[in-house]
Design an enzyme around this catalytic site. Structure first.
Site, PDB file in Angstrom:
ATOM      1  N   ASP A  47      44.872 -30.517 -25.165  1.00  0.00           N
ATOM      2  CA  ASP A  47      43.911 -29.541 -25.657  1.00  0.00           C
ATOM      3  C   ASP A  47      44.167 -28.214 -24.952  1.00  0.00           C
ATOM      4  O   ASP A  47      45.237 -28.028 -24.358  1.00  0.00           O
ATOM      5  CB  ASP A  47      42.470 -30.036 -25.485  1.00  0.00           C
ATOM      6  CG  ASP A  47      42.079 -30.279 -24.029  1.00  0.00           C
ATOM      7  OD1 ASP A  47      42.846 -29.860 -23.121  1.00  0.00           O
ATOM      8  OD2 ASP A  47      41.019 -30.876 -23.795  1.00  0.00           O
ATOM      9  N   ARG A  77      55.899 -26.362 -19.628  1.00  0.00           N
ATOM     10  CA  ARG A  77      55.153 -25.202 -20.101  1.00  0.00           C
ATOM     11  C   ARG A  77      53.836 -25.656 -20.693  1.00  0.00           C
ATOM     12  O   ARG A  77      53.751 -26.749 -21.258  1.00  0.00           O
ATOM     13  CB  ARG A  77      55.934 -24.440 -21.179  1.00  0.00           C
ATOM     14  CG  ARG A  77      57.299 -23.948 -20.760  1.00  0.00           C
ATOM     15  CD  ARG A  77      57.222 -22.795 -19.792  1.00  0.00           C
ATOM     16  NE  ARG A  77      58.555 -22.312 -19.447  1.00  0.00           N
ATOM     17  CZ  ARG A  77      58.791 -21.362 -18.546  1.00  0.00           C
ATOM     18  NH1 ARG A  77      57.779 -20.796 -17.895  1.00  0.00           N
ATOM     19  NH2 ARG A  77      60.024 -20.981 -18.283  1.00  0.00           N
ATOM     20  N   ILE A  78      52.827 -24.809 -20.588  1.00  0.00           N
ATOM     21  CA  ILE A  78      51.552 -25.070 -21.243  1.00  0.00           C
ATOM     22  C   ILE A  78      51.640 -24.533 -22.662  1.00  0.00           C
ATOM     23  O   ILE A  78      51.935 -23.352 -22.875  1.00  0.00           O
ATOM     24  CB  ILE A  78      50.398 -24.396 -20.485  1.00  0.00           C
ATOM     25  CG1 ILE A  78      50.282 -24.987 -19.079  1.00  0.00           C
ATOM     26  CG2 ILE A  78      49.084 -24.565 -21.249  1.00  0.00           C
ATOM     27  CD1 ILE A  78      49.286 -24.267 -18.195  1.00  0.00           C
ATOM     28  N   GLY A  83      42.954 -27.026 -22.288  1.00  0.00           N
ATOM     29  CA  GLY A  83      42.936 -27.079 -20.833  1.00  0.00           C
ATOM     30  C   GLY A  83      44.239 -27.614 -20.273  1.00  0.00           C
ATOM     31  O   GLY A  83      45.206 -27.865 -21.003  1.00  0.00           O
ATOM     32  N   ASP A 111      45.754 -30.716 -18.696  1.00  0.00           N
ATOM     33  CA  ASP A 111      45.580 -32.159 -18.491  1.00  0.00           C
ATOM     34  C   ASP A 111      44.113 -32.582 -18.639  1.00  0.00           C
ATOM     35  O   ASP A 111      43.612 -33.436 -17.906  1.00  0.00           O
ATOM     36  CB  ASP A 111      46.112 -32.589 -17.110  1.00  0.00           C
ATOM     37  CG  ASP A 111      47.595 -32.274 -16.949  1.00  0.00           C
ATOM     38  OD1 ASP A 111      48.335 -32.417 -17.940  1.00  0.00           O
ATOM     39  OD2 ASP A 111      48.002 -31.868 -15.845  1.00  0.00           O
ATOM     40  N   HIS A 136      51.540 -37.723 -18.188  1.00  0.00           N
ATOM     41  CA  HIS A 136      51.277 -37.048 -16.910  1.00  0.00           C
ATOM     42  C   HIS A 136      51.374 -38.066 -15.772  1.00  0.00           C
ATOM     43  O   HIS A 136      50.838 -39.180 -15.886  1.00  0.00           O
ATOM     44  CB  HIS A 136      49.874 -36.423 -16.932  1.00  0.00           C
ATOM     45  CG  HIS A 136      49.504 -35.733 -15.665  1.00  0.00           C
ATOM     46  ND1 HIS A 136      50.040 -34.506 -15.301  1.00  0.00           N
ATOM     47  CD2 HIS A 136      48.661 -36.102 -14.657  1.00  0.00           C
ATOM     48  CE1 HIS A 136      49.536 -34.146 -14.131  1.00  0.00           C
ATOM     49  NE2 HIS A 136      48.706 -35.089 -13.716  1.00  0.00           N
TER      50      HIS A 136
END
Length: 220
Positions: free
Chosen positions: A144, A94-95, A146, A148, A112
């Site tokens: 942050d 999830r972001i 964004g 990645d 990542h």
């Protein structure tokens, strides 16, 4: 002697990076300390792994797109209850949103499966195979707003071998992740790496191990 770095790990799947952190802590090669594991999936194997290690295992499920801001706030509250110094996204699918970023500024770390800034987003190994690159790897970076796009803390390179598909490359990248992520946490715990914008090593006398983390040689 530095105090252990209290870490909350967020994971959605089987928790292989969580296991790598726990193993490194048990072997005393990482001075971080996992204080809780949180997942967006109540049945995530990572939660079972946490319970097996007698750690708090918390599920904060997302019930739909309309629930995302409220979910992000619930997630931030659940994580904050353990007062971590660092939050680690280890296979968390999830972001994280504004509530998490505001509660833990410059303190959320993600791993990542690509050498960022190449191959952001999902399926980094598949993107690498499709692009025909001969070198891939993994990146540990700050999170942050964004996808990645946060400052890079460390990277490790992995060769793309003839005959690789996305699965075989990903398996080899994961082995590199299992080395790199605990090493970064250890560097933060020892004060050899300071998180911020941008992150930095501490002085010219930073330990050799921290320099090796930042400039890791290719790993197979």
């Amino acid at each position: 002697m530095h105090a252990p770095l209290d870490v909350v790990v967020l994971a959605s799947g089987r928790g292989s990076n969580l296991r790598a952190i726990l193993d490194a802590c048990a072997a005393e090669t990482c001075t971080a300390r996992v204080v809780a594991v949180v997942s967006d999936k109540p049945d995530a194997p990572a939660l079972a792994l946490a319970r097996a290690h007698h750690l708090p295992a918390i599920a904060v499920a997302l019930e739909g797109k309309a629930d995302r801001p409220a979910w992000d706030a619930r997630l931030a509250d659940a994580v904050a209850a353990f007062a971590p110094k660092v939050v680690v996204l280890a296979g968390f699918m999830r972001i994280v949103g504004p509530a998490m970023l505001a509660r833990f500024p410059n303190a959320i770390v993600n791993v990542h499966p690509a050498l960022l800034p190449a191959f952001k987003g999902s399926d980094g190994p598949a993107q690498a195979i499709a692009a025909g690159v001969r070198l891939s790897g993994c990146t540990v970076h700050l999170v942050d707003a964004g996808v990645d796009t946060g400052p890079i803390l460390a990277q490790a390179a992995v060769r793309v071998e003839p005959g690789d598909d996305a699965a075989s490359l990903h398996a080899r990248i994961q082995r590199a992740e299992h080395v790199l992520l605990p090493a970064v946490l250890d560097a933060i715990a020892r004060g050899a790496m300071v998180l911020g914008a941008p992150p930095r090593l501490v002085g010219d006398a930073a330990p050799t191990e921290a320099r090796a983390v930042l400039f890791a040689p290719p790993l197979r």
